[in-house]
Design a protein around this motif. Structure first.
Motif, PDB file in Angstrom:
ATOM      1  N   UNK A 162       0.791  -1.228   0.000  1.00  0.00           N
ATOM      2  CA  UNK A 162       0.000   0.000   0.000  1.00  0.00           C
ATOM      3  C   UNK A 162       0.827   1.283   0.000  1.00  0.00           C
ATOM      4  N   UNK A 163       2.114   1.179   0.278  1.00  0.00           N
ATOM      5  CA  UNK A 163       2.890   2.398   0.491  1.00  0.00           C
ATOM      6  C   UNK A 163       3.247   3.095  -0.820  1.00  0.00           C
ATOM      7  N   UNK A 164       3.167   4.436  -0.859  1.00  0.00           N
ATOM      8  CA  UNK A 164       3.639   5.190  -2.017  1.00  0.00           C
ATOM      9  C   UNK A 164       5.071   5.695  -1.828  1.00  0.00           C
ATOM     10  N   UNK A 165       5.768   5.212  -0.797  1.00  0.00           N
ATOM     11  CA  UNK A 165       7.067   5.751  -0.414  1.00  0.00           C
ATOM     12  C   UNK A 165       8.102   5.603  -1.526  1.00  0.00           C
ATOM     13  N   UNK A 166       8.995   6.587  -1.588  1.00  0.00           N
ATOM     14  CA  UNK A 166      10.120   6.550  -2.540  1.00  0.00           C
ATOM     15  C   UNK A 166      11.106   5.453  -2.128  1.00  0.00           C
ATOM     16  N   UNK A 167      11.636   5.570  -0.944  1.00  0.00           N
ATOM     17  CA  UNK A 167      12.497   4.535  -0.382  1.00  0.00           C
ATOM     18  C   UNK A 167      11.730   3.795   0.700  1.00  0.00           C
ATOM     19  N   UNK A 168      11.997   2.504   0.793  1.00  0.00           N
ATOM     20  CA  UNK A 168      11.318   1.674   1.801  1.00  0.00           C
ATOM     21  C   UNK A 168      12.377   0.921   2.596  1.00  0.00           C
ATOM     22  N   UNK A 169      12.341   1.083   3.912  1.00  0.00           N
ATOM     23  CA  UNK A 169      13.306   0.438   4.790  1.00  0.00           C
ATOM     24  C   UNK A 169      12.578  -0.431   5.808  1.00  0.00           C
ATOM     25  N   UNK A 170      12.857  -1.735   5.787  1.00  0.00           N
ATOM     26  CA  UNK A 170      12.325  -2.670   6.778  1.00  0.00           C
ATOM     27  C   UNK A 170      13.348  -2.778   7.895  1.00  0.00           C
ATOM     28  N   UNK A 171      12.889  -2.611   9.132  1.00  0.00           N
ATOM     29  CA  UNK A 171      13.805  -2.574  10.275  1.00  0.00           C
ATOM     30  C   UNK A 171      13.368  -3.588  11.316  1.00  0.00           C
ATOM     31  N   UNK A 172      14.321  -4.398  11.776  1.00  0.00           N
ATOM     32  CA  UNK A 172      14.000  -5.379  12.807  1.00  0.00           C
ATOM     33  C   UNK A 172      15.199  -5.648  13.696  1.00  0.00           C
ATOM     34  N   UNK A 173      14.938  -6.030  14.934  1.00  0.00           N
ATOM     35  CA  UNK A 173      15.976  -6.643  15.757  1.00  0.00           C
ATOM     36  C   UNK A 173      16.337  -7.992  15.131  1.00  0.00           C
ATOM     37  N   UNK A 174      17.555  -8.454  15.356  1.00  0.00           N
ATOM     38  CA  UNK A 174      17.921  -9.806  14.946  1.00  0.00           C
ATOM     39  C   UNK A 174      17.419 -10.814  15.961  1.00  0.00           C
ATOM     40  N   UNK A 175      17.879 -10.654  17.201  1.00  0.00           N
ATOM     41  CA  UNK A 175      17.361 -11.396  18.347  1.00  0.00           C
ATOM     42  C   UNK A 175      16.679 -10.375  19.247  1.00  0.00           C
ATOM     43  N   UNK A 176      15.422 -10.616  19.577  1.00  0.00           N
ATOM     44  CA  UNK A 176      14.659  -9.659  20.383  1.00  0.00           C
ATOM     45  C   UNK A 176      15.044  -9.825  21.850  1.00  0.00           C
ATOM     46  N   UNK A 177      15.497  -8.732  22.452  1.00  0.00           N
ATOM     47  CA  UNK A 177      16.144  -8.802  23.754  1.00  0.00           C
ATOM     48  C   UNK A 177      15.210  -9.217  24.881  1.00  0.00           C
ATOM     49  N   UNK A 178      13.943  -8.890  24.800  1.00  0.00           N
ATOM     50  CA  UNK A 178      13.024  -9.214  25.881  1.00  0.00           C
ATOM     51  C   UNK A 178      12.455 -10.625  25.760  1.00  0.00           C
ATOM     52  N   UNK A 179      12.157 -11.042  24.538  1.00  0.00           N
ATOM     53  CA  UNK A 179      11.535 -12.353  24.328  1.00  0.00           C
ATOM     54  C   UNK A 179      12.534 -13.438  23.948  1.00  0.00           C
ATOM     55  N   UNK A 180      13.669 -13.049  23.384  1.00  0.00           N
ATOM     56  CA  UNK A 180      14.692 -14.002  23.002  1.00  0.00           C
ATOM     57  C   UNK A 180      14.425 -14.715  21.693  1.00  0.00           C
ATOM     58  N   UNK A 181      13.354 -14.348  20.979  1.00  0.00           N
ATOM     59  CA  UNK A 181      13.091 -14.997  19.699  1.00  0.00           C
ATOM     60  C   UNK A 181      13.871 -14.299  18.581  1.00  0.00           C
ATOM     61  N   UNK A 182      14.023 -15.008  17.465  1.00  0.00           N
ATOM     62  CA  UNK A 182      14.830 -14.533  16.346  1.00  0.00           C
ATOM     63  C   UNK A 182      13.912 -14.081  15.218  1.00  0.00           C
ATOM     64  N   UNK A 183      14.252 -12.963  14.606  1.00  0.00           N
ATOM     65  CA  UNK A 183      13.457 -12.448  13.493  1.00  0.00           C
ATOM     66  C   UNK A 183      13.552 -13.391  12.289  1.00  0.00           C
TER      67      UNK A 183
END
Length: 294
Positions: A162-183
């Motif tokens: 849905x985005x009309x954005x010029x640049x698109x950046x997906x951002x995530x933790x690798x390992x989530x510090x509170x839950x310990x799960x991996x992206x």
């Protein structure tokens, strides 16, 4: 005009949200002395025990004798020493990227990257459980800010369509510090390719133990520089020292040197910290080599 700070603080206490610092009287380790009492530490980021390793400490002392203590200036003035440069080169090699760039800490690295890459015409897509530094950077960038459901690739796909954005950046933790799960970085990388977006992973909690040589989620999932263009790591966790780095293409690193305000307008890491981190990196590599060959 009254700011009512005391009233706000009291409301924070009543809500059960008031934070109190604990005072440490010992080195980092499995057993610590905190608030005058002995205890077992289950909350430290010193995952590999390198913060108190004698070789790391010795490197710090030797570098202090040569360089002194402080960095002395911004890296773009006279704050970029030979040992800083060597550490960047070795981190680039360690992560299988063209280049790496040191930042004062992880918060500043994330702020610097996202605000340097994005503007009002762009879109940033955050996992809902991302670290505060990533979320703050997304908001400060001026880009259209969206949060997708935690580790939900389908929800992210719906938003990207849905985005009309010029640049698109997906951002995530690798390992989530509170839950310990991996992206799900492989799926996120594939989705980024479909939508001509970039993927940025803050792998602060993955470096040191994930992957065959401790290279984090990128190594564990086999993602190269093209598949994961922006890789962020911190040095104050598994490496046991302090600071952070961004690894990626030559063009990415040059862009950050020119436009990342948290890199341009701050004093560099103490050279002794860079030297100590080089020793941490050597110890990490030796540990994984022994695991593979003994």
């Amino acid at each position: 005009m009254s700011f009512n700070l005391e009233q706000d603080l009291e409301a924070w206490r009543v809500a059960g949200l008031y934070r109190r610092r604990q005072t440490l009287d010992s080195p980092q380790g499995p057993e610590i002395m905190i608030n005058g009492q002995h205890g077992l530490a289950f909350c430290s980021n010193d995952y590999l025990g390198l913060a108190n390793h004698p070789d790391v400490i010795a490197s710090f002392r030797q570098a202090t004798d040569h360089y002194g203590l402080g960095g002395g200036a911004s890296p773009l003035v006279v704050g970029h020493s030979r040992v800083h440069h060597r550490l960047e080169d070795e981190l680039a090699e360690f992560t299988s990227r063209e280049r790496a760039l040191l930042f004062a800490n992880g918060y500043m690295a994330n702020l610097g990257v996202i605000t340097a890459l994005l503007g009002k015409q762009d879109g940033v897509f955050h996992d809902r459980l991302n670290h505060a530094s990533l979320l703050d950077a997304g908001r400060l960038s001026g880009a259209r800010f969206q949060r997708y459901l935690h580790n939900d690739v389908d929800n992210l796909d719906h938003r990207l369509q849905k985005t009309p954005a010029r640049r698109k950046l997906i951002v995530t933790d690798g390992v989530f510090s509170m839950d310990g799960d991996v992206a799900p970085v492989k799926a996120l990388s594939a989705l980024a390719g479909q939508h001509r977006a970039w993927l940025m992973v803050d792998d602060a909690h993955g470096f040191g133990f994930l992957g065959a040589t401790g290279g984090g989620v990128a190594e564990a999932c086999g993602l190269d520089q093209q598949q994961l263009p922006v890789l962020v790591g911190t040095l104050g966790k598994a490496f046991g020292t302090y600071g952070a780095f961004v690894a990626g293409s030559d063009a990415l690193i040059e862009t950050l040197i020119q436009f990342a305000r948290t890199y341009i307008y701050t004093t560099s890491l103490p050279p002794a910290v860079a030297s100590a981190t080089l020793t941490s990196l050597r110890l990490l590599r030796e540990q994984h080599w022994r695991r593979e060959h003994l």
